[in-house]
Scaffold this motif. Sequence first.
Motif, PDB file in Angstrom:
ATOM      1  N   THR A  32       0.765  -1.359   0.027  1.00 54.25           N
ATOM      2  CA  THR A  32       0.050  -0.096   0.216  1.00 54.25           C
ATOM      3  C   THR A  32       0.925   1.137   0.068  1.00 54.25           C
ATOM      4  O   THR A  32       1.986   1.087   0.210  1.00 54.25           O
ATOM      5  N   LEU A  33       0.290   2.444  -0.161  1.00 55.51           N
ATOM      6  CA  LEU A  33       0.991   3.491  -0.127  1.00 55.51           C
ATOM      7  C   LEU A  33       1.603   3.881   1.279  1.00 55.51           C
ATOM      8  O   LEU A  33       2.849   4.238   1.039  1.00 55.51           O
ATOM      9  N   GLY A  34       1.129   3.453   2.354  1.00 56.11           N
ATOM     10  CA  GLY A  34       1.542   3.608   3.550  1.00 56.11           C
ATOM     11  C   GLY A  34       3.010   2.972   3.848  1.00 56.11           C
ATOM     12  O   GLY A  34       3.805   3.106   4.317  1.00 56.11           O
ATOM     13  N   GLN A  35       2.714   1.774   3.393  1.00 53.06           N
ATOM     14  CA  GLN A  35       3.814   0.672   3.414  1.00 53.06           C
ATOM     15  C   GLN A  35       5.160   0.969   2.621  1.00 53.06           C
ATOM     16  O   GLN A  35       6.096   0.908   3.040  1.00 53.06           O
ATOM     17  N   SER A  36       4.766   1.679   1.486  1.00 53.44           N
ATOM     18  CA  SER A  36       5.693   2.188   0.515  1.00 53.44           C
ATOM     19  C   SER A  36       6.621   3.269   1.125  1.00 53.44           C
ATOM     20  O   SER A  36       8.017   3.412   1.192  1.00 53.44           O
ATOM     21  N   PHE A  37       6.074   3.998   2.161  1.00 51.79           N
ATOM     22  CA  PHE A  37       6.836   5.068   2.896  1.00 51.79           C
ATOM     23  C   PHE A  37       7.866   4.484   3.832  1.00 51.79           C
ATOM     24  O   PHE A  37       9.110   4.683   4.031  1.00 51.79           O
ATOM     25  N   VAL A  38       7.427   3.307   4.198  1.00 49.28           N
ATOM     26  CA  VAL A  38       8.222   2.604   5.361  1.00 49.28           C
ATOM     27  C   VAL A  38       9.408   1.977   4.579  1.00 49.28           C
ATOM     28  O   VAL A  38      10.626   1.979   4.919  1.00 49.28           O
ATOM     29  N   LEU A  39       9.108   1.496   3.447  1.00 50.74           N
ATOM     30  CA  LEU A  39      10.224   1.003   2.537  1.00 50.74           C
ATOM     31  C   LEU A  39      11.234   1.959   2.012  1.00 50.74           C
ATOM     32  O   LEU A  39      12.312   1.668   2.118  1.00 50.74           O
ATOM     33  N   TYR A  40      10.621   3.063   1.529  1.00 51.04           N
ATOM     34  CA  TYR A  40      11.533   4.331   1.459  1.00 51.04           C
ATOM     35  C   TYR A  40      12.585   4.684   2.572  1.00 51.04           C
ATOM     36  O   TYR A  40      13.713   5.218   2.232  1.00 51.04           O
ATOM     37  N   SER A  41      11.988   4.784   3.525  1.00 51.83           N
ATOM     38  CA  SER A  41      12.738   5.326   4.920  1.00 51.83           C
ATOM     39  C   SER A  41      13.915   4.213   4.952  1.00 51.83           C
ATOM     40  O   SER A  41      14.883   4.584   5.366  1.00 51.83           O
ATOM     41  N   LEU A  42      13.587   2.732   4.617  1.00 53.78           N
ATOM     42  CA  LEU A  42      14.393   1.977   5.017  1.00 53.78           C
ATOM     43  C   LEU A  42      15.661   1.830   3.749  1.00 53.78           C
ATOM     44  O   LEU A  42      16.736   1.583   3.936  1.00 53.78           O
ATOM     45  N   LEU A  43      15.052   2.355   2.668  1.00 49.05           N
ATOM     46  CA  LEU A  43      16.189   2.299   1.454  1.00 49.05           C
ATOM     47  C   LEU A  43      17.010   3.475   1.979  1.00 49.05           C
ATOM     48  O   LEU A  43      18.290   3.343   1.722  1.00 49.05           O
ATOM     49  N   GLU A  44      16.742   4.499   2.592  1.00 46.50           N
ATOM     50  CA  GLU A  44      17.575   5.516   3.034  1.00 46.50           C
ATOM     51  C   GLU A  44      18.345   5.198   4.167  1.00 46.50           C
ATOM     52  O   GLU A  44      19.529   5.651   4.254  1.00 46.50           O
ATOM     53  N   GLN A  45      17.783   4.278   5.290  1.00 47.72           N
ATOM     54  CA  GLN A  45      18.284   4.053   6.528  1.00 47.72           C
ATOM     55  C   GLN A  45      18.040   2.574   6.944  1.00 47.72           C
ATOM     56  O   GLN A  45      17.375   2.521   7.753  1.00 47.72           O
ATOM     57  N   ASP A  46      18.517   1.813   6.252  1.00 45.98           N
ATOM     58  CA  ASP A  46      18.306   0.336   6.609  1.00 45.98           C
ATOM     59  C   ASP A  46      18.849   0.005   8.011  1.00 45.98           C
ATOM     60  O   ASP A  46      19.627   0.356   8.262  1.00 45.98           O
ATOM     61  N   GLY A  47      17.744  -1.152   8.534  1.00 51.10           N
ATOM     62  CA  GLY A  47      18.307  -1.257  10.010  1.00 51.10           C
ATOM     63  C   GLY A  47      17.679  -0.045  10.941  1.00 51.10           C
ATOM     64  O   GLY A  47      18.296   0.027  12.168  1.00 51.10           O
ATOM     65  N   SER A  48      16.713   0.737  10.627  1.00 54.27           N
ATOM     66  CA  SER A  48      15.931   1.686  11.554  1.00 54.27           C
ATOM     67  C   SER A  48      15.145   1.154  12.470  1.00 54.27           C
ATOM     68  O   SER A  48      14.862  -0.080  12.309  1.00 54.27           O
ATOM     69  N   SER A  49      15.140   1.800  13.601  1.00 52.33           N
ATOM     70  CA  SER A  49      14.177   1.158  14.668  1.00 52.33           C
ATOM     71  C   SER A  49      12.649   1.735  14.430  1.00 52.33           C
ATOM     72  O   SER A  49      12.517   2.482  13.413  1.00 52.33           O
ATOM     73  N   ILE A  50      11.703   1.303  14.754  1.00 52.49           N
ATOM     74  CA  ILE A  50      10.259   1.638  14.629  1.00 52.49           C
ATOM     75  C   ILE A  50      10.363   3.099  14.874  1.00 52.49           C
ATOM     76  O   ILE A  50       9.479   3.673  14.116  1.00 52.49           O
ATOM     77  N   LYS A  51      10.734   3.591  16.012  1.00 54.49           N
ATOM     78  CA  LYS A  51      10.767   4.987  16.280  1.00 54.49           C
ATOM     79  C   LYS A  51      11.234   5.703  15.202  1.00 54.49           C
ATOM     80  O   LYS A  51      10.677   6.741  14.983  1.00 54.49           O
ATOM     81  N   ASP A  52      12.270   5.238  14.749  1.00 53.24           N
ATOM     82  CA  ASP A  52      13.079   6.214  13.784  1.00 53.24           C
ATOM     83  C   ASP A  52      12.389   6.178  12.241  1.00 53.24           C
ATOM     84  O   ASP A  52      12.140   7.304  11.810  1.00 53.24           O
ATOM     85  N   ILE A  53      11.829   4.836  12.185  1.00 54.84           N
ATOM     86  CA  ILE A  53      10.887   4.955  11.033  1.00 54.84           C
ATOM     87  C   ILE A  53       9.795   5.862  11.158  1.00 54.84           C
ATOM     88  O   ILE A  53       9.176   6.784  10.243  1.00 54.84           O
ATOM     89  N   ALA A  54       8.958   6.002  12.392  1.00 53.45           N
ATOM     90  CA  ALA A  54       7.818   6.914  12.735  1.00 53.45           C
ATOM     91  C   ALA A  54       8.225   8.064  12.338  1.00 53.45           C
ATOM     92  O   ALA A  54       7.404   8.783  11.929  1.00 53.45           O
ATOM     93  N   VAL A  55       9.325   8.571  12.970  1.00 53.68           N
ATOM     94  CA  VAL A  55       9.737  10.002  12.877  1.00 53.68           C
ATOM     95  C   VAL A  55       9.941  10.252  11.374  1.00 53.68           C
ATOM     96  O   VAL A  55       9.329  11.512  10.896  1.00 53.68           O
ATOM     97  N   ALA A  56      10.405   9.576  10.602  1.00 49.34           N
ATOM     98  CA  ALA A  56      10.767   9.679   9.126  1.00 49.34           C
ATOM     99  C   ALA A  56       9.488   9.666   8.144  1.00 49.34           C
ATOM    100  O   ALA A  56       9.143  10.726   7.470  1.00 49.34           O
TER     101      ALA A  56
END
Length: 142
Positions: A32-56
Amino acid sequence: MDFTDLICFRLGTITRRISRYYNSRFAELGITLGQSFVLYSLLEQDGSSIKDIAVAVQLDSPAVTGLVDRLVKEGLVIRCEDPDDRRSIQVFLTDRGRQVANDSLAITREFNQYLYDNHCETSVAEIERSLLQWEEVLSSQR
């Protein structure tokens, strides 16, 4: 004043149309669109915490946890214990997740370019400036 002239109504309408477009295009990728943003965040910073992804992605941690749960179920990300802090979880893209992220990013860039190419009287820079100003104003509202 007609309620359809309200900025919040118009932004909501545009947002729903954009979401429908992306969700139909991303269906073939299984996200989904929402899931894509999580994936994009991980493309930029793989290994992020849930908290860091939430901020991003500008969502709260429980919402991101739900998105990550579904991405784990689809085999697009994995969770690992943070070796420096066992209370924290790191999220990593799988090979398939990286491919889906890149494929969806190509769709996103294509549609973003379509919007840039089809803007009206107001320049894209002015629209972006207004959106940033509204984000700042609204982020100070609690």
